[in-house]
Scaffold this motif. Structure first.
Motif, short mmCIF file in Angstrom:
data_model
loop_
_atom_site.label_atom_id
_atom_site.label_comp_id
_atom_site.label_asym_id
_atom_site.label_seq_id
_atom_site.Cartn_x
_atom_site.Cartn_y
_atom_site.Cartn_z
N LEU A 17 29.23 43.15 49.32
CA LEU A 17 28.69 42.99 50.67
C LEU A 17 28.14 44.32 51.18
O LEU A 17 28.88 45.22 51.53
CB LEU A 17 29.78 42.47 51.62
CG LEU A 17 29.34 42.10 53.03
CD1 LEU A 17 28.36 40.94 53.01
CD2 LEU A 17 30.54 41.71 53.88
N THR A 18 26.80 44.45 51.14
CA THR A 18 26.13 45.64 51.68
C THR A 18 24.98 45.17 52.56
O THR A 18 24.65 43.98 52.60
CB THR A 18 25.57 46.53 50.55
OG1 THR A 18 24.56 45.78 49.86
CG2 THR A 18 26.66 46.95 49.56
N VAL A 19 24.36 46.14 53.26
CA VAL A 19 23.23 45.78 54.13
C VAL A 19 22.08 45.20 53.31
O VAL A 19 21.45 44.20 53.69
CB VAL A 19 22.75 47.02 54.92
CG1 VAL A 19 21.49 46.69 55.73
CG2 VAL A 19 23.86 47.52 55.84
N ASP A 20 21.83 45.79 52.12
CA ASP A 20 20.74 45.31 51.27
C ASP A 20 20.98 43.89 50.77
O ASP A 20 20.08 43.05 50.80
CB ASP A 20 20.56 46.26 50.06
CG ASP A 20 20.10 47.65 50.50
OD1 ASP A 20 19.48 47.71 51.59
OD2 ASP A 20 20.36 48.61 49.78
N THR A 21 22.22 43.63 50.30
CA THR A 21 22.51 42.29 49.78
C THR A 21 22.50 41.26 50.92
O THR A 21 22.12 40.10 50.71
CB THR A 21 23.87 42.25 49.06
OG1 THR A 21 24.88 42.75 49.94
CG2 THR A 21 23.84 43.05 47.79
#
Length: 560
Positions: A17-21
């Motif tokens: 869970l990251t901003v990009d994903t």
């Protein structure tokens, strides 16, 4: 959305869970869903009920289209405008008048564009027909005093400081608090029974004894099912051991029992495991109100009108029955109007399906404003009692009164907001009021043998002898009971002169142990009109040694 992410990340071999994903997830999953929803909404747009704003936009677009056509047409053609008269597309001028006119506050278009007046209600028969009479009705003038509302003293019997005046926090109830309330009820009623029947002392319910014993306890059922003659248990208070014992009723010639009833039984319990009841003592009603002030006998009787919601037919959100009731109030000019909820009924079909275009509070405020403004010329006192079925109000029993912050000073002098239940003192006469259908609830649970066929009188007598507005325990599922508040505000402080107890069951007026009990019925029954009640009240000036005379001279139940 969490579930969507879990599914998405799993298919992508456990994405972190990251901003990009998250941006990738939004682009691939959420945007597709939104597009699908938008296309689905377009397909459904013709079938669904429009809200008031989309309706106004539609009317405006139609008018612009008409104006554009008019500029290209001859006057003869232009004058023949199309009339938008379907319920979903009302004519623009007509709808503007409905939404702006203060005289049509209760117009159906203002609540639900798809609502039309109820055909069955408008075609009902027997308007104004008297279906129940009580007392000296012949020659009775059903009108208020010459100056209605003037000089009527109306207040809560317990006084404002000892009454339920505002909302309170609930759902913080502990089981031991409920137990304490029930224990105190058993002890309090037991003291009254002990002194009335000259009982020396009560025996423990489960102690084996070869002689006859007298026990005090609360009736309950041995399972979660409905009470019957074989499932009766007697539960004692802590002072008598606090245990339960099965009861054999076969030796009793007559009885009337319900769960939660506090009784005294005489009988044998040789094993300690079953009580063979031979005699049953029920509760004793409280005394009536006695005023210290001397009454004037020559004053005119007071006319009281009683009505209970719902105030709309079940197939429409038109308040036609309420408007008819306002016309009755203007015609008869009563001194006091007791109006019980529901005003905005949670069981109404269109409210259950969320087909209204205003908030429930707004509909309620408009409803109350119409009553207050419509009866202004009469000047009568208005009492509003909430109901568990009022969707905008607290779903708790006892129920705090409504709040109406927008009333002006003159209106506030005429309007009294009371809790459910409450005891009112009106010109020296006590009125017990509750909008909760205890008759229906207790009628489903009570069992009886040889005690007469009049079930209503039996249930009403139980209320008066158990000294409670809701003596049933456990309560039915739809009644959310707060027992600490119930102990303070749900008990009868005395036996009222008049008990107003509306119910789904058949309307009636009965004298039960000196109390005149009135079920005015509901103003609407399904799609057709229901009933309301009117009473003629006069204070009696009897002294303590004289026999009490009921202040209710006459009563009627009338079809709306």
């Amino acid at each position: 959305m969490v579930l969507e992410w879990v599914a998405y990340s799993t298919t992508k071999n456990g994405l972190k869970l990251t901003v990009d994903t998250l941006e990738q997830f939004e682009h691939e999953v959420l945007n597709k869903k939104n597009k699908h929803k938008q296309s689905f909404r377009k397909e459904e747009a013709l079938n669904r009920t429009r809200d008031i704003h989309s309706l106004q936009d539609l009317i405006k677009a139609e008018e612009e289209e008409e104006n554009l056509l008019d500029s290209y047409s001859t006057p003869a053609k232009g004058s023949q405008k199309r009339a938008l008269t379907t319920p979903e597309h009302p004519h623009s001028k007509r709808s503007a008048a409905l939404l702006a006119s203060p005289g049509l506050l209760l117009s159906p278009a203002s609540f639900s564009p798809s609502s039309t007046p109820s055909q069955k209600y408008s075609q009902r028969g027997g308007k104004g027909e008297v279906v129940v009479t009580f007392g000296a009705v012949q020659g009775t003038r059903w009108a208020g005093r010459k100056a209605p509302g003037a000089g009527v003293e109306l207040e809560l019997l317990e006084g404002p400081e000892d009454s339920l005046r505002c909302s309170y926090k609930y759902m913080f109830q502990r089981l031991r608090d409920v137990r304490n309330v029930l224990t105190e009820k058993i002890e309090e009623l037991g003291e009254g029974l002990k002194s009335h029947f000259n009982i020396e002392e009560f025996s423990p319910v489960s102690l084996p004894a070869q002689d006859g014993i007298t026990v005090l306890g609360q009736v309950c059922c041995d399972s979660n099912g409905k009470l019957n003659a074989q499932s009766v248990l007697l539960e004692a208070g802590p002072e008598q051991g606090g245990q339960q014992v099965p009861v054999d009723l076969s030796e009793l010639k007559e009885y009337s029992l319900f769960p939660g009833q506090v009784v005294v039984m005489e009988g044998m319990n040789t094993t300690g495991r079953k009580l063979m009841a031979s005699k049953l003592h029920e509760g004793v009603p409280l005394p009536f109100y006695t005023s210290e002030v001397k009454m004037e006998m020559d004053e005119e009787p007071m006319n009281v009108l009683v009505a209970c919601g719902p105030y709309t037919p079940s197939d429409s959100l038109t308040f036609d029955p309420l408007l008819d009731l306002i016309n009755v109030i203007v015609r008869d000019r009563p001194d006091v109007c007791l109006l019980l909820g529901p005003f905005v009924d949670s069981k109404h079909e269109q409210i259950e399906k969320a087909q209204v275009t205003e908030t429930f509070e707004a509909i309620f405020t408009r409803c109350i404003d119409s009553i207050v403004d419509g009866t202004k010329s009469v000047g009568c006192r208005l009492v509003f009692v909430p109901s568990q079925r009022d969707i905008h109000h607290h779903f708790i029993y006892p129920q705090p009164p409504f709040t109406l912050p927008n009333l002006n000073k003159d209106q506030a002098q005429r309007v009294t907001l009371v809790p459910d239940p409450c005891t009112l003192l009106i010109d020296g006469v006590t009125f017990g009021l509750t909008s909760t259908d205890i008759l229906f609830h207790m009628g489903a649970e009570e069992i009886s043998c040889g005690s007469g066929s009049d079930r209503f009188s039996r249930i009403l007598k139980h209320m008066l002898t158990q000294r409670s507005y809701y003596p049933l325990y456990p309560p039915v599922e739809e009644v959310n009971m707060d027992y600490e508040k119930f102990q303070s505000f749900g008990q009868l402080p005395l036996t009222p002169d008049v008990l107003i107890i509306p119910s789904e069951l058949r309307y009636f007026v009965k004298n039960v142990v000196g109390c005149v009990c009135v079920n005015p019925g509901r103003l609407t029954k399904g799609q057709v009109g229901g009933t309301y009640s009117r009473l003629l009240i006069q204070r009696s000036a009897t002294s303590e040694d004289e026999k009490r005379v009921s202040p209710c001279l006459a009563a009627q139940v009338v079809k709306i």
